[in-house]
Design a protein around this motif. Structure first.
Motif, PDB file in Angstrom:
ATOM      1  N   ASP A  77       0.825  -1.197   0.000  1.00  0.00           N
ATOM      2  CA  ASP A  77       0.000   0.000   0.000  1.00  0.00           C
ATOM      3  C   ASP A  77       0.867   1.258   0.000  1.00  0.00           C
ATOM      4  O   ASP A  77       1.860   1.360   0.698  1.00  0.00           O
ATOM      5  N   ALA A  87      -2.668   7.042  -1.346  1.00  0.00           N
ATOM      6  CA  ALA A  87      -3.487   6.916  -2.557  1.00  0.00           C
ATOM      7  C   ALA A  87      -3.110   7.935  -3.620  1.00  0.00           C
ATOM      8  O   ALA A  87      -3.108   7.618  -4.813  1.00  0.00           O
ATOM      9  N   ASP A 139      -0.173   6.570  -5.549  1.00  0.00           N
ATOM     10  CA  ASP A 139      -0.296   5.206  -6.044  1.00  0.00           C
ATOM     11  C   ASP A 139      -0.773   5.249  -7.495  1.00  0.00           C
ATOM     12  O   ASP A 139      -1.879   5.713  -7.790  1.00  0.00           O
ATOM     13  N   VAL A 173      -4.201   3.645  -8.100  1.00  0.00           N
ATOM     14  CA  VAL A 173      -5.327   4.486  -7.704  1.00  0.00           C
ATOM     15  C   VAL A 173      -5.494   5.648  -8.678  1.00  0.00           C
ATOM     16  O   VAL A 173      -6.622   6.019  -9.030  1.00  0.00           O
ATOM     17  N   THR A 210      -7.443  -0.093  -3.157  1.00  0.00           N
ATOM     18  CA  THR A 210      -6.477   0.357  -2.162  1.00  0.00           C
ATOM     19  C   THR A 210      -6.872  -0.185  -0.798  1.00  0.00           C
ATOM     20  O   THR A 210      -7.907  -0.845  -0.643  1.00  0.00           O
ATOM     21  N   GLN A 217      -6.556   3.991   3.289  1.00  0.00           N
ATOM     22  CA  GLN A 217      -6.500   5.008   2.244  1.00  0.00           C
ATOM     23  C   GLN A 217      -7.876   5.368   1.696  1.00  0.00           C
ATOM     24  O   GLN A 217      -7.985   6.238   0.829  1.00  0.00           O
TER      25      GLN A 217
END
Length: 475
Positions: free
Chosen positions: A14, A17, A20, A23, A142, A146
């Protein structure tokens, strides 16, 4: 064992977000789809006005709400049974094909209102499964820690789509009429499909109860809240023991240690639940959940008290005060700016402490600001009040959405999202004609205060529910 076509996202990997890439691909797909929706609605309204009378155009615009409201609960079952990613991809593909087909027909001929009404009904029907799936998808992309940040990012995407969509639709109409605008909407929706295909799903075990099959995306475990099931840790441990040997051992124990099955015997299979049973199971889950049940009541009250004044009521208020269309635009921009700031705050922070209490305070303070809007002495004061309303309503809405995402068992998120959608899209719009009629009888001041009181009841519900009041967002 669950097989995935795309490598799953693991909890250990992870990232925040907003950093990422997985995401961000989801966010890009969602944003493109929402901008396409805004362009589509502008194109539909323009084409309907050109093809018929204003009342006929209004009927075409409203007809999509009927299948969406009637089928939304079933759409939640579809999202949970088949996986939200598949449903969103399929829904966007159907919506894209339908809009582009209408664009082509409008380029070639003038088929009239019947085609636009058919498109509106189809769009509303597909929306009934699209919207619950959209609500269930973030939990597959996610980690729980998050999801609050993702809710803020989603709010920013909605604000961006609202700001950009209308000018893009107007540009399309100016360049090539409704056909060009429909074509632009279809292309924007089409952009979301490859982005969604590239999004990796989390490798999450199936719940094993309720008849929901594994869909290749990794259906999700329960979190053990409010549904009488084992704790999340025990669920994960039990799910980790899946495999043929464990299954055979469980079968022997269930049969009174009778030993292995006779050769060639078919393995026992639990009867698969029907969609109707899944729907009832989802409604029972919501009703028995100590956080979700009062949370959905609070959301319903907030929407009922908010939608009328900020739509019909604001238009009538601007007319009475002599602000004109430009003044109403400034008030709406103040509201949008405040809501955008709230979404940005949740995106940057990722987590706000004491989420339940903070949501209650924001709802109550926002309701006071709604009541004060009708008594603003000048346009500047109204814009400042609208900014405060947007900030508080945006904050409470984002927190309620984040709590909904993090408190719900992800295997039920499609059905939970469908109930929330019914509240927002089915019940809340009913307040608009009621608000207009009430303002005609009693004036804007009393109606705004009454609506503020209804909205404030949502905050009272949060404060009166201990589990919801104490609810926290995961770290």
């Amino acid at each position: 064992m669950t097989a995935t076509l795309i490598p799953p996202v693991h909890a250990a990997a992870d990232k925040p977000a907003h950093r990422d890439s997985n995401v961000l691909r989801w966010l890009g797909a969602y944003t493109a789809s929402m901008v396409g929706d805004n362009v589509y609605y502008l194109a539909l309204s323009w084409a309907a006005v050109q093809a018929g009378t204003p009342s006929q155009a209004g009927l075409v615009m409203a007809v999509s709400a009927v299948p969406r409201a009637l089928l939304m609960l079933g759409g939640g079952v579809v999202a949970d049974r088949f996986g939200p990613r598949r449903v969103v991809i399929g829904s966007d593909a159907v919506r894209c094909a339908a809009v582009l087909a209408v664009a082509a027909l409008l380029f070639a001929a003038s088929p009239g209102l019947w085609l636009l009404a058919l498109l509106a009904v189809l769009f509303g029907t597909v929306d009934a499964v699209f919207m619950p799936a959209v609500g269930a998808l973030p939990a597959r992309v996610t980690g729980r820690d998050q999801l609050a940040r993702v809710q803020g990012m989603r709010g920013l995407a909605i604000r961006f789509a609202n700001v950009v969509g209308a000018p893009l639709g107007g540009l399309g109409v100016a360049l090539g009429g409704a056909a060009a605008a429909f074509g632009l909407a279809g292309l924007l929706i089409a952009v979301s499909v490859p982005l969604l295909i590239s999004v990796r799903m989390r490798d999450l075990p199936t719940d094993g109860e309720g008849g929901l099959p594994s869909d290749g995306e990794g259906d999700l475990p329960t979190d053990g809240q409010g549904d009488g099931k084992a704790s999340g840790a025990a669920d994960r441990e039990a799910d980790g023991k899946a495999g043929a040997a464990a299954d055979r051992e469980a079968d022997r124990k269930a049969g009174g240690e009778a030993g292995p099955r006779s050769m060639g015997a078919a393995p026992d299979a639990a009867p698969r639940a029907t969609p109707w049973q899944d729907l009832r199971d989802g409604l029972r889950y919501i009703r028995g959940h100590r956080v979700l049940a009062p949370l959905l009541v609070a959301i319903a009250l907030g929407d009922l008290g908010f939608v009328g004044p900020l739509n019909v009521g604001l238009t009538l208020l601007a007319e009475q005060r002599g602000w004109g269309a430009s003044g109403m635009g400034w008030v709406l921009s103040g509201f949008g700016t405040g809501a955008g700031v709230a979404a940005l705050l949740l995106t940057v922070r990722g987590r706000l402490p004491h989420a339940g209490r903070l949501a209650a305070v924001a709802i109550l303070a926002g309701s006071v600001a709604i009541g004060a809007l009708a008594h603003a002495p000048s346009l500047a004061a109204a814009v400042g009040t609208a900014l405060l309303v947007g900030l508080l309503a945006g904050l409470s809405g984002a927190l309620c959405g984040a709590l909904l995402q993090t408190q719900a068992d992800p295997a039920y998120l499609g059905r939970v999202s469908s109930v929330a959608g019914i509240v927002s899209l089915g019940f809340a719009p009913l307040s608009m004609p009621l608000s207009a009629a009430a303002i005609g009888w009693w004036g804007t001041g009393p109606v705004f205060v009454t609506s503020a009181a209804v909205c404030g009841l949502g905050g009272v519900v949060v404060l009166c529910s201990g589990p919801l009041r104490r609810a926290q967002l995961p770290r």
